[in-house]
Design a protein around this motif. Structure first.
Motif, PDB file in Angstrom:
ATOM      1  N   ARG A   7       0.875  -1.169   0.000  1.00 14.43           N
ATOM      2  CA  ARG A   7       0.000   0.000   0.000  1.00 14.43           C
ATOM      3  C   ARG A   7       0.917   1.224   0.000  1.00 14.43           C
ATOM      4  N   VAL A   8       0.696   2.107  -0.958  1.00 13.12           N
ATOM      5  CA  VAL A   8       1.651   3.189  -1.192  1.00 13.12           C
ATOM      6  C   VAL A   8       0.958   4.542  -1.008  1.00 13.12           C
ATOM      7  N   LYS A   9       1.588   5.403  -0.226  1.00 10.52           N
ATOM      8  CA  LYS A   9       1.066   6.764  -0.004  1.00 10.52           C
ATOM      9  C   LYS A   9       2.008   7.828  -0.568  1.00 10.52           C
ATOM     10  N   THR A  10       3.262   7.432  -0.806  1.00  9.00           N
ATOM     11  CA  THR A  10       4.265   8.366  -1.316  1.00  9.00           C
ATOM     12  C   THR A  10       5.224   7.610  -2.238  1.00  9.00           C
ATOM     13  N   PHE A  11       5.690   8.267  -3.294  1.00  9.11           N
ATOM     14  CA  PHE A  11       6.746   7.640  -4.099  1.00  9.11           C
ATOM     15  C   PHE A  11       7.676   8.698  -4.684  1.00  9.11           C
TER      16      PHE A  11
ATOM     17  N   GLN B 159      -5.548  11.763  -6.466  1.00  6.09           N
ATOM     18  CA  GLN B 159      -5.043  13.123  -6.321  1.00  6.09           C
ATOM     19  C   GLN B 159      -3.718  13.096  -5.556  1.00  6.09           C
ATOM     20  N   GLY B 160      -2.841  14.056  -5.881  1.00  7.53           N
ATOM     21  CA  GLY B 160      -1.550  14.103  -5.209  1.00  7.53           C
ATOM     22  C   GLY B 160      -0.934  15.479  -5.252  1.00  7.53           C
ATOM     23  N   THR B 161       0.146  15.629  -4.489  1.00  6.74           N
ATOM     24  CA  THR B 161       0.900  16.883  -4.441  1.00  6.74           C
ATOM     25  C   THR B 161       2.353  16.596  -4.805  1.00  6.74           C
TER      26      THR B 161
ATOM     27  N   ARG C 183       5.888  24.344 -17.010  1.00 11.18           N
ATOM     28  CA  ARG C 183       6.781  23.861 -15.976  1.00 11.18           C
ATOM     29  C   ARG C 183       5.947  23.222 -14.859  1.00 11.18           C
ATOM     30  N   ILE C 184       6.595  22.386 -14.048  1.00 10.29           N
ATOM     31  CA  ILE C 184       5.917  21.738 -12.930  1.00 10.29           C
ATOM     32  C   ILE C 184       6.452  22.357 -11.642  1.00 10.29           C
ATOM     33  N   ALA C 185       5.608  23.090 -10.950  1.00  6.45           N
ATOM     34  CA  ALA C 185       6.031  23.852  -9.773  1.00  6.45           C
ATOM     35  C   ALA C 185       5.987  22.992  -8.514  1.00  6.45           C
ATOM     36  N   HIS C 186       6.780  23.376  -7.532  1.00  8.45           N
ATOM     37  CA  HIS C 186       6.768  22.725  -6.212  1.00  8.45           C
ATOM     38  C   HIS C 186       5.394  22.909  -5.563  1.00  8.45           C
ATOM     39  N   ASN C 187       4.913  21.833  -4.923  1.00 13.41           N
ATOM     40  CA  ASN C 187       3.613  21.809  -4.231  1.00 13.41           C
ATOM     41  C   ASN C 187       2.414  21.919  -5.173  1.00 13.41           C
ATOM     42  N   LEU C 188       2.625  21.605  -6.454  1.00 12.61           N
ATOM     43  CA  LEU C 188       1.525  21.621  -7.413  1.00 12.61           C
ATOM     44  C   LEU C 188       0.558  20.472  -7.124  1.00 12.61           C
ATOM     45  N   LYS C 189      -0.740  20.755  -7.115  1.00 14.93           N
ATOM     46  CA  LYS C 189      -1.768  19.732  -6.939  1.00 14.93           C
ATOM     47  C   LYS C 189      -2.074  19.108  -8.294  1.00 14.93           C
TER      48      LYS C 189
ATOM     49  N   GLN D  61       9.031  14.041  -5.358  1.00 15.12           N
ATOM     50  CA  GLN D  61       8.361  13.091  -4.467  1.00 15.12           C
ATOM     51  C   GLN D  61       6.881  13.443  -4.510  1.00 15.12           C
ATOM     52  N   ILE D  62       6.035  12.442  -4.781  1.00 15.32           N
ATOM     53  CA  ILE D  62       4.601  12.700  -4.900  1.00 15.32           C
ATOM     54  C   ILE D  62       3.897  12.145  -3.677  1.00 15.32           C
ATOM     55  N   LEU D  63       3.167  13.030  -2.981  1.00 12.75           N
ATOM     56  CA  LEU D  63       2.380  12.671  -1.808  1.00 12.75           C
ATOM     57  C   LEU D  63       0.941  12.472  -2.259  1.00 12.75           C
ATOM     58  N   LEU D  64       0.417  11.263  -2.063  1.00 15.99           N
ATOM     59  CA  LEU D  64      -0.911  10.920  -2.553  1.00 15.99           C
ATOM     60  C   LEU D  64      -1.975  11.192  -1.492  1.00 15.99           C
ATOM     61  N   LYS D  65      -3.141  11.599  -1.954  1.00 13.84           N
ATOM     62  CA  LYS D  65      -4.253  11.854  -1.026  1.00 13.84           C
ATOM     63  C   LYS D  65      -4.753  10.556  -0.425  1.00 13.84           C
ATOM     64  N   ASN D  66      -4.814   9.502  -1.252  1.00 14.42           N
ATOM     65  CA  ASN D  66      -5.251   8.183  -0.790  1.00 14.42           C
ATOM     66  C   ASN D  66      -4.211   7.131  -1.162  1.00 14.42           C
ATOM     67  N   GLU D  67      -4.206   6.036  -0.428  1.00 13.74           N
ATOM     68  CA  GLU D  67      -3.280   4.944  -0.731  1.00 13.74           C
ATOM     69  C   GLU D  67      -3.633   4.280  -2.056  1.00 13.74           C
ATOM     70  N   ILE D  68      -2.594   3.814  -2.758  1.00 12.70           N
ATOM     71  CA  ILE D  68      -2.767   3.007  -3.964  1.00 12.70           C
ATOM     72  C   ILE D  68      -1.805   1.828  -3.860  1.00 12.70           C
ATOM     73  N   SER D  69      -1.768   0.988  -4.882  1.00 13.92           N
ATOM     74  CA  SER D  69      -0.751  -0.055  -4.957  1.00 13.92           C
ATOM     75  C   SER D  69       0.052   0.147  -6.231  1.00 13.92           C
ATOM     76  N   CYS D  70       1.358   0.320  -6.070  1.00 13.18           N
ATOM     77  CA  CYS D  70       2.258   0.415  -7.214  1.00 13.18           C
ATOM     78  C   CYS D  70       3.617  -0.099  -6.765  1.00 13.18           C
TER      79      CYS D  70
END
Length: 612
Positions: free
Chosen positions: A266-270, A298-300, A281-287, A318-327
């Motif tokens: 179960r993964v919440k961050t990767f 959804q993630g940040t 561009r992809i900014a820091h803390n982008l939703k 590093q992507i912080l996920l709103k909900n757990e997934i499996s990867c």
């Protein structure tokens, strides 16, 4: 078996092409057939001239249904990028091409549809435009086939090209770690819950216990279909429908992943090596919305080096996920905002700690994880084979023995792999795979103890068959497992497990003891619970001599004493001698002598027995 996926702009003829190839209309919803617009994933199949069976996933082309497209396109072996000859390259053509590029799909054919609507000069212009757009993408130099789904023009050449492309495509990886990203969930009257998806990395068999991650709901495989045919086992690279019992549709949804119990994380961050597209561009803390496999979450984004990842460049995040997934590491994630794909990349680490940003040591660590080093090369070989013998691994690497051994030693020091020993052979397994197998065995033992509460252990062979390993590597692996799993005789058990006698079992045992006391070795056949008898025999309370003859341990000791004393005096004993000496009948005497033979107290030679 291979899986092909379509890609392309809305109304460019993807579904019509699939129907022309297979005879199957992939648009299964009534609204899709009425509107002529694919909304959900569609599926079809066919057999190529070579005899190879293929599945085809038809994805929506409309921008509003891109999330459905991403749920189906990830696990494919070949892409068909479909472009209508009368319109040429359109916005969703470009976005689908970008997604194929981000997914690192490099096996493709470009299919120009509706060629019956345009002339030769126009087709040449469209071809030039396509070749320009394909430059510097993963599918550059892919063949362009001109077809008409209405007249069937070019279909034979397309089928032949697909067949040739797949001949050079590696077979799907099988590491006995099945993963099925669920893309559909529904019920069938009389059968119950059914899920569909593309099976990866391991087989699934009828009777397997599968766990949906991250929800942890568990169900048993009741039936499997592939291409509307019932099968006992489904293999990696197959589109399958799995009928599950013990789990309801309310517990399942698209994006959950089915696998062996305890094997999938179960993964919440990767951590991800993220490539941005040219538009922004992809900014820091982008939703953002994250797509990987069939899941959407959804993630940040935490940009790890600098304030952003500039357009058309690569950076660490590093992507912080709103909900757990499996990867898992090496999976690919696609990043979107609203209706726009902005980037994607390969996952290199799951559930990492939160890093301090702009840290040079962290950057080096992530670069090392992603780099094509001898350590990573060997690690991937071990991971793909699940467990591998040392000499075979050295042979596969193609490196010098010294170089390969140095890499193996470093992997052992870093605890990325574990060495197992059996029959004077060394085997290697990744730490993650060992943990997955440990969890699977623990789940098997837990279920076994529920099903058979009076048994001391689960047979090793039964566990080995579930795990899917040969005898030697399995024996090597067992010795490395955590102390919570114990070897006991020819079986395995959880360390804290002791068989549990129910009140009914206790009453039955008391009745047996009473009958044994009354009748002794002249006891009549007793109707006793088979599981209870096995338990009492295992702990030495009773001796089961077969043919319905059960004795207490003390009674059997008395029989041994009488038979051995007789043999010491008379050198041997016959069946008739034993019957008379024990004052019993022929059937009981024979059962007793056969039990003594099995215990290697006596040895039969013709009609007589002697002591060993």
């Amino acid at each position: 078996m291979y899986v092909i996926g379509t890609a392309g702009h809305v109304d460019h003829g993807k579904s019509s092409l699939v129907q022309a190839l297979t005879g199957i209309n992939p648009d299964r919803l009534e609204v899709e057939q009425i509107r002529g617009l694919t909304i959900e994933l569609g599926f079809a199949w066919m057999t190529l001239p070579s005899g190879e069976e293929i599945s085809i996933v038809d994805v929506p082309g409309h921008v509003r249904f891109m999330r459905h497209m991403l749920a189906g396109i990830g696990a494919i072996d070949l892409a068909m990028l479909v472009i209508a000859a009368d319109e040429g390259i359109m916005p969703q053509t470009i976005e689908h091409l970008e997604i194929l590029d981000l997914l690192e799909i490099n096996n493709a054919v470009i299919v120009l549809t509706k060629c019956d609507l345009v002339d030769t000069e126009w087709l040449q212009l469209i071809e030039e435009e396509i070749n320009q757009e394909l430059e510097n993408t993963s599918i550059e130099n892919s063949p362009i086939l001109k077809v008409s789904s209405l007249t069937n023009e070019g279909m034979d050449e397309l089928i032949s090209t697909i067949d040739e492309k797949l001949k050079d495509t590696p077979s799907p990886v099988n590491i006995n770690r099945p993963r099925l990203g669920i893309d559909r969930v529904f019920t069938i009257d009389g059968f119950g819950t059914v899920v569909t998806g593309t099976l990866l990395e391991g087989p699934v068999r009828i009777g397997d216990m599968l766990e949906a991650v991250p929800s942890r709901a568990i169900g048993r495989v009741r039936g499997i279909q592939s291409h509307q045919q019932n099968v006992e086992t489904a293999y990696p690279g197959t589109r399958v429908a799995i009928n599950l019992t013990g789990i309801s549709t309310s517990e399942l949804s698209r994006g959950l992943v089915l696998g062996n119990t305890g094997q999938l994380p179960r993964v919440k961050t990767f951590d991800i090596q993220l490539r941005s597209l040219t538009r922004r561009r992809i900014a820091h803390n982008l939703k953002v919305t994250v797509h990987t496999g069939a899941v959407e979450v959804q993630g940040t984004i935490r940009v790890l080096n600098g304030a952003s990842i500039e357009a058309n460049s690569v950076g660490w995040a590093q992507i912080l996920l709103k909900n757990e997934i499996s990867c898992l590491p090496n999976d690919i994630a696609i990043i979107r905002i609203s209706d726009e794909t902005i980037g994607g990349g390969r996952i290199v680490n799951i559930n990492p700690p939160r890093y301090r940003r702009n840290n040079h040591e962290i950057m080096l660590k992530l670069e090392k994880l992603a780099a094509y080093t001898p350590e990573n090369q060997i690690f991937k070989m071990i991971e793909n084979r699940q467990i591998i013998e040392h000499d075979e691994l050295i042979l596969m690497t193609g490196n010098s023995n010294d170089g390969s051994q140095k890499a193996i030693t470093q992997l052992l020091v870093d605890k990325r792999i574990i060495k197992c020993e059996s029959d004077k052979k060394n085997f290697y397994i990744t730490s993650d795979n060992q943990l997955s197998i440990q969890r699977k065995i623990e789940a098997l033992l837990e279920q076994y103890q529920k099903d058979y509460p009076l048994r001391m252990t689960m047979p090793r062979e039964e566990i080995r068959n579930h795990v899917g390993l040969e005898q030697s590597p399995f024996s090597a692996l067992i010795d490395t497992l955590h102390s919570s799993i114990e070897q006991h005789g020819t079986g395995l058990k959880k360390q804290i497990w002791e068989p549990q006698l129910s009140e009914e079992n206790k009453k039955e045992f008391d009745l047996l003891k009473e009958q044994l006391k009354i009748h002794g070795i002249h006891i009549i056949k007793i109707d006793i619970n088979h599981e209870l008898l096995g338990y009492l025999s295992t702990i030495g309370e009773v001796i089961n001599c077969g043919n319905g003859l059960i004795l207490s341990a003390s009674q059997f000791s008395e029989v041994i004493e009488k038979i051995t004393s007789y043999c010491k005096i008379n050198s041997s004993i016959t069946l008739a001698d034993a019957r008379d000496h024990l004052r019993t009948n022929r059937r009981i005497a024979q059962s007793l002598l056969e039990e003594l033979d099995r215990r290697k107290i006596t040895k039969r030679n013709g009609d007589v027995r002697t002591l060993i």
